[in-house]
Design an enzyme around this catalytic site. Structure first.
Site, PDB file in Angstrom:
ATOM      1  N   HIS A 138     -55.548   3.883   9.435  1.00  0.00           N
ATOM      2  CA  HIS A 138     -54.448   3.007   8.659  1.00  0.00           C
ATOM      3  C   HIS A 138     -54.346   3.937   7.186  1.00  0.00           C
ATOM      4  O   HIS A 138     -55.304   3.449   6.186  1.00  0.00           O
ATOM      5  CB  HIS A 138     -54.951   1.417   8.423  1.00  0.00           C
ATOM      6  CG  HIS A 138     -54.697   0.650   9.138  1.00  0.00           C
ATOM      7  ND1 HIS A 138     -53.172   0.367  10.410  1.00  0.00           N
ATOM      8  CD2 HIS A 138     -56.125   0.997  10.705  1.00  0.00           C
ATOM      9  CE1 HIS A 138     -53.946  -0.417  11.991  1.00  0.00           C
ATOM     10  NE2 HIS A 138     -55.115   0.010  11.851  1.00  0.00           N
ATOM     11  N   ARG A 196     -51.893   2.843   5.236  1.00  0.00           N
ATOM     12  CA  ARG A 196     -50.896   2.018   4.190  1.00  0.00           C
ATOM     13  C   ARG A 196     -50.230   2.092   3.426  1.00  0.00           C
ATOM     14  O   ARG A 196     -49.083   1.760   2.687  1.00  0.00           O
ATOM     15  CB  ARG A 196     -52.379   1.872   2.960  1.00  0.00           C
ATOM     16  CG  ARG A 196     -53.904   0.929   3.628  1.00  0.00           C
ATOM     17  CD  ARG A 196     -52.961  -0.137   4.511  1.00  0.00           C
ATOM     18  NE  ARG A 196     -54.841  -1.210   4.856  1.00  0.00           N
ATOM     19  CZ  ARG A 196     -54.208  -1.280   6.067  1.00  0.00           C
ATOM     20  NH1 ARG A 196     -53.666  -1.561   6.848  1.00  0.00           N
ATOM     21  NH2 ARG A 196     -55.718  -2.620   6.478  1.00  0.00           N
ATOM     22  N   ASN A 216     -47.906   0.048  10.716  1.00  0.00           N
ATOM     23  CA  ASN A 216     -47.955  -0.633  10.255  1.00  0.00           C
ATOM     24  C   ASN A 216     -47.752  -0.810   8.901  1.00  0.00           C
ATOM     25  O   ASN A 216     -48.899  -1.777   8.321  1.00  0.00           O
ATOM     26  CB  ASN A 216     -49.548  -2.461  10.685  1.00  0.00           C
ATOM     27  CG  ASN A 216     -50.593  -2.039  10.668  1.00  0.00           C
ATOM     28  OD1 ASN A 216     -50.796  -0.645  10.033  1.00  0.00           O
ATOM     29  ND2 ASN A 216     -51.648  -2.985  10.539  1.00  0.00           N
ATOM     30  N   ASP A 243     -49.909  -1.325  16.689  1.00  0.00           N
ATOM     31  CA  ASP A 243     -51.164  -2.284  15.944  1.00  0.00           C
ATOM     32  C   ASP A 243     -50.992  -2.963  14.786  1.00  0.00           C
ATOM     33  O   ASP A 243     -50.287  -3.027  13.559  1.00  0.00           O
ATOM     34  CB  ASP A 243     -51.895  -0.580  15.538  1.00  0.00           C
ATOM     35  CG  ASP A 243     -53.372  -0.734  15.307  1.00  0.00           C
ATOM     36  OD1 ASP A 243     -53.982  -1.759  16.720  1.00  0.00           O
ATOM     37  OD2 ASP A 243     -53.761  -0.336  14.379  1.00  0.00           O
ATOM     38  N   HIS A 270     -52.485  -1.954  20.406  1.00  0.00           N
ATOM     39  CA  HIS A 270     -53.990  -3.015  20.023  1.00  0.00           C
ATOM     40  C   HIS A 270     -53.921  -4.973  21.031  1.00  0.00           C
ATOM     41  O   HIS A 270     -53.415  -5.534  21.073  1.00  0.00           O
ATOM     42  CB  HIS A 270     -53.769  -4.130  18.853  1.00  0.00           C
ATOM     43  CG  HIS A 270     -53.791  -5.112  17.947  1.00  0.00           C
ATOM     44  ND1 HIS A 270     -55.164  -4.410  16.733  1.00  0.00           N
ATOM     45  CD2 HIS A 270     -54.367  -6.009  18.328  1.00  0.00           C
ATOM     46  CE1 HIS A 270     -55.750  -5.441  16.723  1.00  0.00           C
ATOM     47  NE2 HIS A 270     -54.781  -7.061  17.717  1.00  0.00           N
ATOM     48  N   ASP A 280     -60.361   3.279  13.249  1.00  0.00           N
ATOM     49  CA  ASP A 280     -59.962   2.114  12.706  1.00  0.00           C
ATOM     50  C   ASP A 280     -59.904   1.698  11.136  1.00  0.00           C
ATOM     51  O   ASP A 280     -60.526   0.864  10.585  1.00  0.00           O
ATOM     52  CB  ASP A 280     -59.765   0.774  13.671  1.00  0.00           C
ATOM     53  CG  ASP A 280     -59.300  -0.055  13.349  1.00  0.00           C
ATOM     54  OD1 ASP A 280     -58.304   0.389  12.931  1.00  0.00           O
ATOM     55  OD2 ASP A 280     -59.169  -1.288  13.922  1.00  0.00           O
ATOM     56  N   HIS A 325     -58.810  -2.198   2.306  1.00  0.00           N
ATOM     57  CA  HIS A 325     -58.124  -3.288   1.740  1.00  0.00           C
ATOM     58  C   HIS A 325     -58.613  -3.636   0.314  1.00  0.00           C
ATOM     59  O   HIS A 325     -59.512  -2.254   0.003  1.00  0.00           O
ATOM     60  CB  HIS A 325     -58.401  -4.672   2.703  1.00  0.00           C
ATOM     61  CG  HIS A 325     -58.361  -4.978   3.689  1.00  0.00           C
ATOM     62  ND1 HIS A 325     -57.172  -5.519   4.372  1.00  0.00           N
ATOM     63  CD2 HIS A 325     -58.765  -4.595   5.119  1.00  0.00           C
ATOM     64  CE1 HIS A 325     -57.119  -5.680   5.139  1.00  0.00           C
ATOM     65  NE2 HIS A 325     -58.559  -5.164   5.864  1.00  0.00           N
ATOM     66  N   PHE A 357     -58.697  -8.804   8.060  1.00  0.00           N
ATOM     67  CA  PHE A 357     -59.324  -8.406   9.037  1.00  0.00           C
ATOM     68  C   PHE A 357     -59.812  -6.677   8.622  1.00  0.00           C
ATOM     69  O   PHE A 357     -58.625  -5.929   8.263  1.00  0.00           O
ATOM     70  CB  PHE A 357     -58.856  -8.396   9.921  1.00  0.00           C
ATOM     71  CG  PHE A 357     -58.658  -9.827  11.040  1.00  0.00           C
ATOM     72  CD1 PHE A 357     -59.856 -10.156  11.383  1.00  0.00           C
ATOM     73  CD2 PHE A 357     -57.860 -10.525  10.953  1.00  0.00           C
ATOM     74  CE1 PHE A 357     -60.604 -11.531  12.414  1.00  0.00           C
ATOM     75  CE2 PHE A 357     -58.335 -12.185  11.717  1.00  0.00           C
ATOM     76  CZ  PHE A 357     -58.968 -12.109  12.197  1.00  0.00           C
ATOM     77  N   GLY A 358     -60.639  -5.610   9.002  1.00  0.00           N
ATOM     78  CA  GLY A 358     -60.585  -4.594   9.216  1.00  0.00           C
ATOM     79  C   GLY A 358     -61.479  -3.817   7.608  1.00  0.00           C
ATOM     80  O   GLY A 358     -62.814  -4.231   7.099  1.00  0.00           O
TER      81      GLY A 358
END
Ligand SMILES: [Zn+2]
Length: 439
Positions: A69, A71, A101, A159, A186, A312, A316, A330-331
């Protein structure tokens, strides 16, 4: 010809061609020229060769992570294509596929083109965008999948969320099956997941936390196996976490269903016990599961049921993660620790040889998404990773190139330090400690 490069004296692993031997790797004009004596004479006898000595280290095709990701666009306070690809280079990755996403999601042509352009400008890694399956990832209307693939997307996925509607999944698989790209799922039944925050089991009961049962994942994997069989489409299951899912994938493969799968390092090294201290850095989706699940995943990686190893990587901000377990997102981040964690989880306990590990980090992910690279075939782009499998290093999130600091592995001592990463013959990461010499 510009000055050729000779990466000297390392153990060359090229699992696609069954090569595992100490040899010089020759690079000219951004491409692989050859190994040892097999490199063309005009390259080897060039008057200006730059030599990088790497005795004792492993030289392998650049690592490929098909689940990150980045972002961008829209969440640049978490990560950018610049920082995310710098993190990739630092972790030994030369190629990543990024999830759609973002905000807004990658569901139209200009956004796919934006990611491709920004990645080219940053230049730390090759980036292949994954487009959304449905508009706005809302699960209702298919995107213009054919157009998005043409614009440079290599797969589709919603996802972050599953494709919940079976009819939409069916149509996505019919379409992508014809186009030769996978739907990356996912796998999660949102109703079974409910508002769970960790694996449903003895630990969640003891801690008094709402659980996410393993079948929340596995029922979706089973449904998708049936839909893939019906449509002859290709489902790639993202971040497999549960033993039951591996059983379904194994059976699907045996039936000839086009189903592939990946997992991430934390599922091989941690269990739901890691949540005991209510540390939000142990919160990810799917959640860390039981020791039985962890053991089944390792077995599935070994026997090829799980084809490839991803991260994955999900950065954040510290403010987001620095809250109580219940409300934290999450993550976790993964690009800068994955190689060391995989060596620790799979090679040190002798589940896999180094060559078998590299296969799952290069050749197999390339095959799943139809990406170039993954081998040292002469003439192919010089995407190269050099690492020392026995040199140990300590995970310090404060040193990450990623803007994300959210890792449950802070302070862990890991094997497998990355010494050099190169994309198309250009150095994208090289810690100061590694000497260069010229002759
Ligand atoms: Zn996911």
């Amino acid at each position: 010809m510009a000055s050729p490069l000779c990466i000297r004296g390392g153990r060359v692993l090229d699992p696609a061609r069954g090569i595992d031997r100490v040899q010089d790797l020759w690079i000219a004009d951004g491409r692989i020229a050859g190994l040892g004596e097999d490199a063309p004479a005009d390259v080897r006898s060039h008057p200006q060769v730059e030599v990088i000595p790497v005795q004792g280290a492993v030289i392998c095709p650049g690592l490929v992570d098909i689940h990150v990701h980045l972002r961008e666009p829209g969440q640049e306070e978490r990560e950018t294509i610049e920082t995310g690809t710098r993190a990739a280079a630092r972790g030994g990755f030369t190629t990543v596929a990024c999830m759609p996403n973002t905000a807004p999601p990658l569901d139209d042509r200009p956004r796919i083109e934006y990611v491709v352009r920004r990645a080219r400008e940053s230049g730390h890694a090759r980036v292949f965008p994954i487009a959304a399956v449905t508009r706005g990832q809302m699960g209702e209307t298919l995107t213009e999948i054919e157009d998005l693939i043409e614009a440079g997307a290599v797969a589709v996925s919603d996802d972050g969320k599953p494709v919940r509607n079976a009819e939409i999944m069916r149509r996505a698989l019919e379409l992508t099956g014809r186009l030769g790209v996978p739907v990356i799922q996912h796998a999660e039944d949102p109703d079974l997941k409910g508002d769970g925050v960790m694996h449903e089991g003895w630990t969640s009961t003891r801690l008094g936390m709402r659980g996410i049962p393993d079948v929340a994942e596995s029922v979706m994997v089973a449904r998708d196996a049936l839909l893939a069989e019906l449509t002859n489409g290709h489902v790639h299951v993202a971040h497999v976490s549960a033993a039951r899912s591996t059983e379904i994938i194994r059976r699907a493969k045996a039936r000839g269903i086009r189903m592939t799968a990946e997992t991430a390092p934390h599922y091989l090294l941690l269990t739901d016990e890691a949540v005991q201290g209510y540390d939000p850095r142990a919160k990810m989706n799917p959640p860390l599961r039981s020791a039985r699940d962890r053991d089944a995943l390792i077995e599935a990686v070994v026997d090829g049921t799980i084809d490839c190893l991803a991260t994955d990587h999900a950065p954040h901000t510290e403010i987001e993660k620095d809250s109580d377990f219940d409300s934290a997102p999450f993550g976790i981040v993964g690009l800068e620790t994955a190689l060391g964690l995989y060596v620790k989880a799979l090679v040190e306990p002798k589940h896999l040889s180094l060559s078998e590990l590299i296969l799952r980090l290069t050749v197999n992910p390339c095959k799943i998404l139809g990406l170039p690279g993954g081998t040292f075939e002469p003439g192919s782009p010089a995407d190269v990773t050099v690492f020392d499998p026995s040199r140990r290093w300590t995970v310090r999130a404060s040193e990450f190139a990623s803007m994300g600091r959210n890792t449950p592995f802070e302070g862990w001592e890991l094997p497998g330090q990355v010494l050099l990463t190169m994309v198309g013959g250009r150095v994208t990461y090289r810690p100061d400690a590694v000497p260069a010499s010229a002759r």
